[in-house]
Design an enzyme around this catalytic site. Sequence first.
Site, PDB file in Angstrom:
ATOM      1  N   GLU A 277     156.280 -16.144  11.419  1.00  0.00           N
ATOM      2  CA  GLU A 277     156.852 -17.262  11.374  1.00  0.00           C
ATOM      3  C   GLU A 277     156.354 -18.346  12.386  1.00  0.00           C
ATOM      4  O   GLU A 277     156.146 -17.838  13.534  1.00  0.00           O
ATOM      5  CB  GLU A 277     158.509 -17.029  11.707  1.00  0.00           C
ATOM      6  CG  GLU A 277     159.121 -16.397  10.591  1.00  0.00           C
ATOM      7  CD  GLU A 277     160.709 -16.259  11.241  1.00  0.00           C
ATOM      8  OE1 GLU A 277     161.262 -17.015  11.069  1.00  0.00           O
ATOM      9  OE2 GLU A 277     161.137 -15.154  11.424  1.00  0.00           O
ATOM     10  N   ARG A 492     158.514  -0.929  15.741  1.00  0.00           N
ATOM     11  CA  ARG A 492     157.982  -1.804  16.500  1.00  0.00           C
ATOM     12  C   ARG A 492     157.418  -1.482  17.828  1.00  0.00           C
ATOM     13  O   ARG A 492     157.725  -0.283  18.279  1.00  0.00           O
ATOM     14  CB  ARG A 492     159.370  -2.752  16.895  1.00  0.00           C
ATOM     15  CG  ARG A 492     159.685  -3.573  15.604  1.00  0.00           C
ATOM     16  CD  ARG A 492     160.782  -4.454  16.054  1.00  0.00           C
ATOM     17  NE  ARG A 492     160.504  -5.629  16.928  1.00  0.00           N
ATOM     18  CZ  ARG A 492     160.928  -6.581  17.252  1.00  0.00           C
ATOM     19  NH1 ARG A 492     162.103  -6.914  16.751  1.00  0.00           N
ATOM     20  NH2 ARG A 492     160.495  -7.508  18.057  1.00  0.00           N
ATOM     21  N   LYS A 502     161.830 -15.252  21.175  1.00  0.00           N
ATOM     22  CA  LYS A 502     161.770 -16.678  20.924  1.00  0.00           C
ATOM     23  C   LYS A 502     162.762 -17.390  21.671  1.00  0.00           C
ATOM     24  O   LYS A 502     162.412 -18.261  22.641  1.00  0.00           O
ATOM     25  CB  LYS A 502     161.233 -17.215  19.692  1.00  0.00           C
ATOM     26  CG  LYS A 502     160.112 -16.360  19.153  1.00  0.00           C
ATOM     27  CD  LYS A 502     160.092 -16.900  17.633  1.00  0.00           C
ATOM     28  CE  LYS A 502     158.683 -15.750  17.024  1.00  0.00           C
ATOM     29  NZ  LYS A 502     158.739 -16.143  15.600  1.00  0.00           N
TER      30      LYS A 502
END
Length: 781
Positions: A277, A492, A502
């Site tokens: 993204e 992950r 973020k």
Amino acid sequence: MADETVALFLGIGLSEQKARETLKNDQLSQNLKQAIQQAAAASSTAAIDREVGKFLYQVATKMKSQVRKHQNFLVSYIATKKIITEAQLEAAMSYLLEHPLDPVNKNAFEEACGIGVVITPEQVEEAVEVVISKYKEELLEKRYKFNMGAILSEARSKLKWADGKAIKNEVDMQVLFLLGPKTEEDFAAKSKGGKQVKGNENQKKAAQVKEVAEENVVGADGEVVSFMDLMGESLKFHKPGENYKTDGYVITPKTMDLLKEHLKAVGGKVVTRFPPEPNGILHIGHAKAINFNFGYAKAHGGVTYLRYDDTNPEKEEEKFFTAIKEMVEWLGYKPWKVTHASDNFGKLYEDAVELIRRGHAYVCHMKPEDIKGFNCPDSPWRDRPIEESLQLFQDMKNGKIGEGEATLRMKTTLEEGKKDPVAYRIKFTPHHRSGDKWCIYPTYDFTHCLCDSYENITHSLCTKEFQSRRSSYYWLCNVLDLYCPVQWEYGRLNLNYTVVSKRKIAKLISQGYVRDWDDPRLFTLTALRRRGFPAEAINLFCAKVGVTMAQTVIDPSLLEACVRDVLNIQAPRSMAVLDPLKVTITNFPNDHKGEVTAPDFPADEKRGLHTVPISATIYIEKSDFKESADKSYKRLACDQPVGLRHAGFVISVDKVVKDSCGNVTELLVTCKSTAAAEKPKAFIHWVSEPIECEVRLYDRLFFHKNPEDPNEVPGGFLNDINRNSLQVIPNALVDVSVKSAKALDKFQFERLGFFSVDPDTTPDKIVFNRTVTLKEDPGKN
């Protein structure tokens, strides 16, 4: 009940231990019980012998879920002993997987499985004789150290439907006849270099991987381990076009035709994608995703898309698009194509309309807050007429309905229980690429699988949190009759002592705790690059972590160790003094040429030398001098000489000069050549006629391993910040060998650590960031 089931399993030849282990797995137990019942119904005898039982167990464990509906058909061939060899059973399961639809073509099935083919003992004997004669000379030379597997494999290829045991027994017998019994020399253990890894190819690869991970970190030539040398879970991946062989893959009447078209489109190559993204900077976790997607494709001669998932115009900025591509290329990967989800806005809209037409989506007016979470009520508009939803969806597209007043929802349920996920929402926000053309934007759940399908992705590699979306991924492609890629999930990668969210990084920036996304205390990729971490070290770190299903939380010390391994080979040596103390050599030789030569890499002087000036005035670290030395202190003291690195001098203190406060400001020393002086206890670094520079020393930004964990940090991550995580030394000194250095050039300052030139450097002053110390700080936990 459990004892009855165990008895049932014992009755087909399982050992008691294996029967009880099977019982622990509910799905396997159900599959096996069903197979036994089906075999009993198909057989004319009540008892099931051990050979049939063995095949039933293989059916229960190996048959893919997508063709489990054909289990009864397969078991009937086993129970009636039409399938009597391992090869026939493997061929049968492969045939059913490749032809999953009803009804099974019996003639084609029987031909593919060798049903009715009889291999006589004479045929086995003859085939083995041919192979033995081919390798006779080599067999006589190597005897029992010859790879007998090659003979078995070749004999089996000649007799596809023969019983494997019969072939092995014949090989053993003929080899014994040729060579005679094993001698003492035949029994001798193989040397370590000739040690073979037992097991199948996957096990062999895993053993090689373990060896690479433990031993071959960085080669003598500086080459680091490839990420795909440690690919772990990817050993199980399907080949392009063989999606249907993957556990859980959903097969429809159109699947095989779509796969044929897909295989033709990709030319048999692996095609992956990295789909970030563009609403923030990539972090260390993304490095693993980049390495996996690009590395897997590269290892198999394939290609990788960089596809921006740009479906949320509110959070996307051009600087993020640029930085993402820059970081991918910095890590050493070149995208085959750069695409955007927004490239497909028109096509996605058309597919959304088709989804409504097929009765699989509807326009809903529930408020966004009412459909969050997992226990939201059913929509009262779920069963509204198709034509009504089509008109309302067009009204959404044409801006006739306000934000939050309607969504398009899909009639499916995610694994985690969330019902009817949103496919489209209304946002009156211009898009950076399409401008004001659209006021409805698709969600991840709708966009991702369809873009994967449009781009003919062979392996859709996702982190494990997307496992709950796999069913909707397959469902959406299949209900639209589109090619469906396989989604593979992996764990992950997270680091201790940091945050990578973020939103949280943005808060650190806005509140002034860090300067920007590339502040060297962060673990964004731009920050790590600015701090001086080489791309090769990050790739090496990802390789050592490997690919597993489990979420991985790693201490930064492992990453720092990888950085040292790489920089130790890449970074030339130089000398710098961070806390200078002036030293005057009162008897500096008048005939000295005023410069010394130092190696760029002391371990390999062939890689280059550099020259640094030396005069009567030099500077050393204040910490390298004490007026009086204790037994453990080995550096300069009033009664203890010390050597100067590369200079060929040993200096002794004659006088200590102090200011009015008693602080040492200068040392007056005399020097002797190293040939004339006693060998000193230590050699220290120094500079002469140096360049003044700024040095930034970094420590961890957070005190606790998990700054986001309220149990560790009750007040939240902002209360865990180490306010001394940056120390700026404005007037450090460095030797002139670095005067031409440019941004991101890397050096090892002898005895101090690895340093990188910061982009803040100007023609008037070089700025250095300390990348890592020479050794791990023992004070860090």
